[in-house]
Design an enzyme around this catalytic site. Structure first.
Site, PDB file in Angstrom:
ATOM      1  N   CYS A 135     -10.036 -12.196   5.461  1.00 26.03           N
ATOM      2  CA  CYS A 135      -9.682 -10.632   5.061  1.00 26.03           C
ATOM      3  C   CYS A 135      -8.770 -10.714   3.929  1.00 26.03           C
ATOM      4  O   CYS A 135      -8.713  -9.855   3.214  1.00 26.03           O
ATOM      5  CB  CYS A 135      -9.259 -10.517   6.548  1.00 26.03           C
ATOM      6  SG  CYS A 135      -7.610 -11.468   7.114  1.00 26.03           S
ATOM      7  N   HIS A 159       1.206 -10.959   7.187  1.00 25.55           N
ATOM      8  CA  HIS A 159      -0.012 -11.127   8.150  1.00 25.55           C
ATOM      9  C   HIS A 159       0.299 -10.984   9.463  1.00 25.55           C
ATOM     10  O   HIS A 159       1.230 -11.449  10.153  1.00 25.55           O
ATOM     11  CB  HIS A 159      -0.547 -12.659   7.514  1.00 25.55           C
ATOM     12  CG  HIS A 159      -1.917 -12.641   7.815  1.00 25.55           C
ATOM     13  ND1 HIS A 159      -2.436 -12.989   9.102  1.00 25.55           N
ATOM     14  CD2 HIS A 159      -2.789 -13.068   7.128  1.00 25.55           C
ATOM     15  CE1 HIS A 159      -3.856 -13.021   9.025  1.00 25.55           C
ATOM     16  NE2 HIS A 159      -3.929 -13.105   7.711  1.00 25.55           N
TER      17      HIS A 159
END
Length: 205
Positions: free
Chosen positions: A18, A45
Site C-alpha cells: 500500500c 503507518h
C-alpha cells in the site's frame, strides 16, 4: 505505474505494498516533470498484522515488542526499494522509514524531494494534479480529513496538501525542496488496486 510492461509469460507478479502504491503516484509524476536528485519518504503507518497487541519479547528488534495499541513504533519500510523496481530511474534516489501508530486504517506519507528543475510550489501542485487527472484517474482523490470516514475509500492515494488544501504541513524550504503529504487507505483502497491488477492481467489473456 508500470502495468503496460506486463507480459503473459510472467508467472509471478506483485502489486507491491500500500505504501509503494502511494509513493509511486507522487514520485513518478514528480520525477517525470521536475526530475528528482534525492527523495526522503516517511510514512505514519497503521497497525500491521505482525505487531503485538501487548508488550512482549521480540526476536528481531526490541522495540518491535511494544504493544501496538498504545505505542509509536519506528520501523523500516521496503517501499523505497520497491519504487526502484517500479521506476528504475529512481533506484537509489529514495530512502524511507515508517512509524507505526495505534490506528486500524488510513496512513499518511510525507515526501520531501530535492528537484533537478526547481519551480514554484503552486506550479508543482498544479502540474501534479493535471498529470494525475490525465493518466491516473481512479487511483487518487482529494480529501480534507484523514480520519475514520475514509476507511472505506476505494482510492489508495488521497492528496490534501499537494492539491492546495490549507494544512499546516504544506511547506517548502525552497523552489527545489518541496515537502508534500498524501494520505492512503491500506485496506479497501489497496484491495481495489489488487482487483485492478487482476483485471488488467485478465485483459491480456
Amino acid at each position: 505505474m508500470n502495468h503496460e510492461k506486463y507480459k503473459n509469460s510472467l508467472k509471478i507478479i506483485s502489486n507491491a505494498s500500500c505504501t509503494t502504491n502511494c509513493l509511486a503516484l507522487l514520485a513518478k509524476v514528480t520525477y517525470d516533470n521536475f526530475g528528482i536528485m534525492e527523495e526522503l519518504m516517511t510514512t505514519v503507518h497503521a497497525i500491521t498484522a505482525n505487531q503485538k497487541t501487548l508488550d512482549g519479547p521480540s526476536g528481531k528488534l526490541w522495540h518491535n515488542g511494544h504493544g501496538a495499541l498504545w505505542d509509536i513504533i519506528p520501523a523500516s519500510t521496503g517501499a523505497a526499494k520497491a519504487m526502484g523496481k517500479v521506476t528504475p530511474k529512481l533506484n537509489g534516489k529514495i530512502i524511507g522509514m515508517a512509524f507505526h501508530v495505534p490506528t486500524a486504517n488510513m496512513l499518511v506519507m510525507d515526501l520531501t524531494c530535492y528537484l533537478e528543475k526547481p519551480d514554484k510550489y503552486d506550479d508543482i501542485k498544479k502540474v501534479v494534479k493535471q498529470e494525475l487527472e490525465r493518466t491516473l484517474k481512479g487511483s487518487w482523490a482529494t480529501m480534507s480529513t484523514r480520519s475514520s470516514p475514509l476507511t472505506l475509500a476505494a482510492t489508495p492515494t488521497l492528496l490534501p496538501s499537494m492539491l492546495g488544501l490549507a494544512l499546516p504541513s504544506t511547506i517548502t524550504l525552497s523552489s527545489s525542496f518541496p515537502d508534500n503529504e498524501s494520505g492512503y487507505n491500506n485496506e479497501s483502497g489497496y484491495n481495489n488496486r489488487v482487483v485492478d491488477l487482476m483485471a488488467h492481467k485478465a485483459s491480456k489473456e
